[in-house]
Motif scaffolding. Structure first.
Motif, short mmCIF file in Angstrom:
data_model
loop_
_atom_site.label_atom_id
_atom_site.label_comp_id
_atom_site.label_asym_id
_atom_site.label_seq_id
_atom_site.Cartn_x
_atom_site.Cartn_y
_atom_site.Cartn_z
N GLY A 78 5.08 3.16 10.57
CA GLY A 78 5.91 4.02 9.74
C GLY A 78 5.40 4.13 8.31
O GLY A 78 5.42 5.22 7.71
N SER A 79 4.91 3.01 7.76
CA SER A 79 4.36 3.03 6.40
C SER A 79 3.14 3.93 6.31
O SER A 79 3.00 4.72 5.38
CB SER A 79 4.00 1.61 5.96
N TYR A 80 2.26 3.85 7.33
CA TYR A 80 1.04 4.64 7.28
C TYR A 80 1.28 6.12 7.60
O TYR A 80 0.51 6.98 7.15
CB TYR A 80 -0.01 4.05 8.22
N SER A 103 -9.25 5.25 0.69
CA SER A 103 -10.01 4.01 0.56
C SER A 103 -9.13 2.84 0.14
O SER A 103 -9.46 1.68 0.41
CB SER A 103 -11.14 4.19 -0.46
N THR A 104 -7.99 3.14 -0.49
CA THR A 104 -7.07 2.09 -0.91
C THR A 104 -6.48 1.36 0.28
O THR A 104 -6.22 0.15 0.22
CB THR A 104 -5.94 2.69 -1.77
N CYS A 105 -6.26 2.06 1.39
CA CYS A 105 -5.60 1.45 2.55
C CYS A 105 -6.51 1.33 3.76
O CYS A 105 -6.08 0.83 4.80
CB CYS A 105 -4.35 2.24 2.92
N SER A 106 -7.76 1.79 3.67
CA SER A 106 -8.65 1.77 4.84
C SER A 106 -8.96 0.34 5.29
O SER A 106 -9.04 0.06 6.49
CB SER A 106 -9.94 2.52 4.53
N SER A 107 -9.15 -0.58 4.34
CA SER A 107 -9.46 -1.97 4.69
C SER A 107 -8.31 -2.61 5.44
O SER A 107 -8.50 -3.26 6.48
CB SER A 107 -9.78 -2.78 3.43
N HIS A 108 -7.12 -2.42 4.92
CA HIS A 108 -5.93 -3.00 5.56
C HIS A 108 -5.71 -2.40 6.93
O HIS A 108 -5.37 -3.11 7.89
CB HIS A 108 -4.71 -2.77 4.66
N SER A 149 3.89 7.69 6.39
CA SER A 149 4.27 8.16 5.05
C SER A 149 3.05 8.23 4.13
O SER A 149 2.93 9.15 3.32
CB SER A 149 5.32 7.22 4.45
N ILE A 150 2.15 7.26 4.25
CA ILE A 150 0.94 7.25 3.42
C ILE A 150 0.07 8.46 3.73
O ILE A 150 -0.41 9.16 2.82
CB ILE A 150 0.16 5.93 3.64
N PHE A 151 -0.16 8.74 5.01
CA PHE A 151 -1.01 9.87 5.39
C PHE A 151 -0.39 11.20 4.97
O PHE A 151 -1.11 12.12 4.57
CB PHE A 151 -1.27 9.85 6.89
N LEU A 152 0.93 11.31 5.08
CA LEU A 152 1.60 12.52 4.63
C LEU A 152 1.43 12.71 3.12
O LEU A 152 1.25 13.84 2.64
CB LEU A 152 3.08 12.49 5.00
N SER A 153 1.48 11.61 2.37
CA SER A 153 1.27 11.70 0.92
C SER A 153 -0.17 12.05 0.59
O SER A 153 -0.44 12.81 -0.34
CB SER A 153 1.65 10.37 0.26
N ILE A 154 -1.11 11.51 1.37
CA ILE A 154 -2.53 11.80 1.12
C ILE A 154 -2.83 13.27 1.39
O ILE A 154 -3.60 13.92 0.67
CB ILE A 154 -3.42 10.89 1.98
N VAL A 155 -2.22 13.83 2.43
CA VAL A 155 -2.45 15.24 2.77
C VAL A 155 -1.97 16.16 1.64
O VAL A 155 -2.58 17.22 1.39
CB VAL A 155 -1.74 15.59 4.09
N ARG A 208 0.83 -1.21 0.00
CA ARG A 208 0.00 0.00 0.00
C ARG A 208 0.86 1.26 0.00
O ARG A 208 0.49 2.27 -0.61
CB ARG A 208 -0.92 0.01 1.23
N TYR A 209 2.00 1.20 0.68
CA TYR A 209 2.92 2.34 0.69
C TYR A 209 3.43 2.65 -0.71
O TYR A 209 3.44 3.80 -1.15
CB TYR A 209 4.09 2.04 1.63
#
Length: 253
Positions: free
Chosen positions: A158-160, A181-186, A162-168, A64-65
């Motif tokens: 740590g992965s999330y 939504s791509t990572c919400s299930s995981h 980075s993911i949240f920073l990218s989403i922002v 997901r990252y």
């Protein structure tokens, strides 16, 4: 993602079929008989599948990252050879780690009481039945909980981050919703699974009672394997469309 999900589904199947039949027998007959070898075998399969699921969820967080933080390079980085390597490493590393615990438990002697106050052969009630010194096994469990639970959990955190920073940084609201939504299930499955594992096996047993451990064990042995296919299936547009037709289509006609 579906390649990793197929292995996660197989791991959940092994997880559930190892515990649920005996649990149902315990509930129906208010008890069940199991040999010492069978009890140790059940614990080993449980430990092996739980460890593998922990590693697979970690691999999926890396997937997901890459999909969100490096979308243009995703196909080049997450090649088929890397997918196979990550999955094979998860299974093999789990086998190596759990074999240490299996060898130590097989060396114990059981000569006292023979009643386990649990619905499956977990490590805590199993060690209570031994008349040998179990300090080495307990130390091994706490040491192995670091690479099995703590390190993967920190990697996922740590992965999330980075993911949240990218989403922002995404300008459009629709783009942020699609990325989340791509990572919400995981993220939902990880929170439930690692939360219970951390409470049962990393927090000292004096803090958590045996009855509380039973309830928490139900979450990752029954609820999580049941929850996984539901959560991930609802992300599939074809499945959601089929459900919509089945639930509302007939009423329209």
């Amino acid at each position: 993602m579906y390649f990793f999900l197929s292995h996660l589904s197989f791991c959940d199947t092994v997880f559930s079929t190892n515990i649920l039949p005996n649990m149902l027998q315990v509930i129906i007959h208010e008890g069940s008989r199991l040999s010492v070898a069978g009890c140790i075998a059940q614990y080993h399969v449980f430990c092996f599948s739980a460890t593998t699921e922990s590693f697979l969820l970690t691999v999926m967080s890396y997937d997901r990252y890459l999909a969100i933080c490096h979308p243009l390079r995703y196909s080049a980085i997450m090649s088929l050879s890397l997918q196979v390597l990550l999955v094979a490493s998860s299974w093999l590393l789990s086998l190596v780690v759990t074999m240490t615990s299996l060898v130590l438990i097989c060396r114990l002697q059981f000569c006292g009481p023979n009643v386990i106050d649990h619905f499956f052969c977990d490590v805590a009630p199993l060690l209570e039945l031994s008349c040998s010194d179990t300090s080495l096994v307990k130390i091994e469990i706490y040491v192995c909980s670091v690479p099995i639970v703590l390190f993967p959990f920190l990697f996922i955190i740590g992965s999330y981050i980075s993911i949240f920073l990218s989403i922002v940084r995404i300008s459009s609201t629709c783009g942020r919703q699609n990325a989340f939504s791509t990572c919400s299930s995981h993220l939902t499955v990880v929170s439930l699974y690692y939360g219970t594992l951390f409470t049962v096996y990393v927090v000292p047993t004096s803090i958590s009672s045996l009855n509380l451990n039973k309830i928490l064990s139900l979450l990752y042995t029954v609820v999580t394997p049941l929850f996984n296919p539901i959560v991930y299936s609802l992300r599939n547009q074809e499945i959601k469309s089929t459900l919509g037709v089945q639930l509302f289509g007939r009423h329209r006609y």
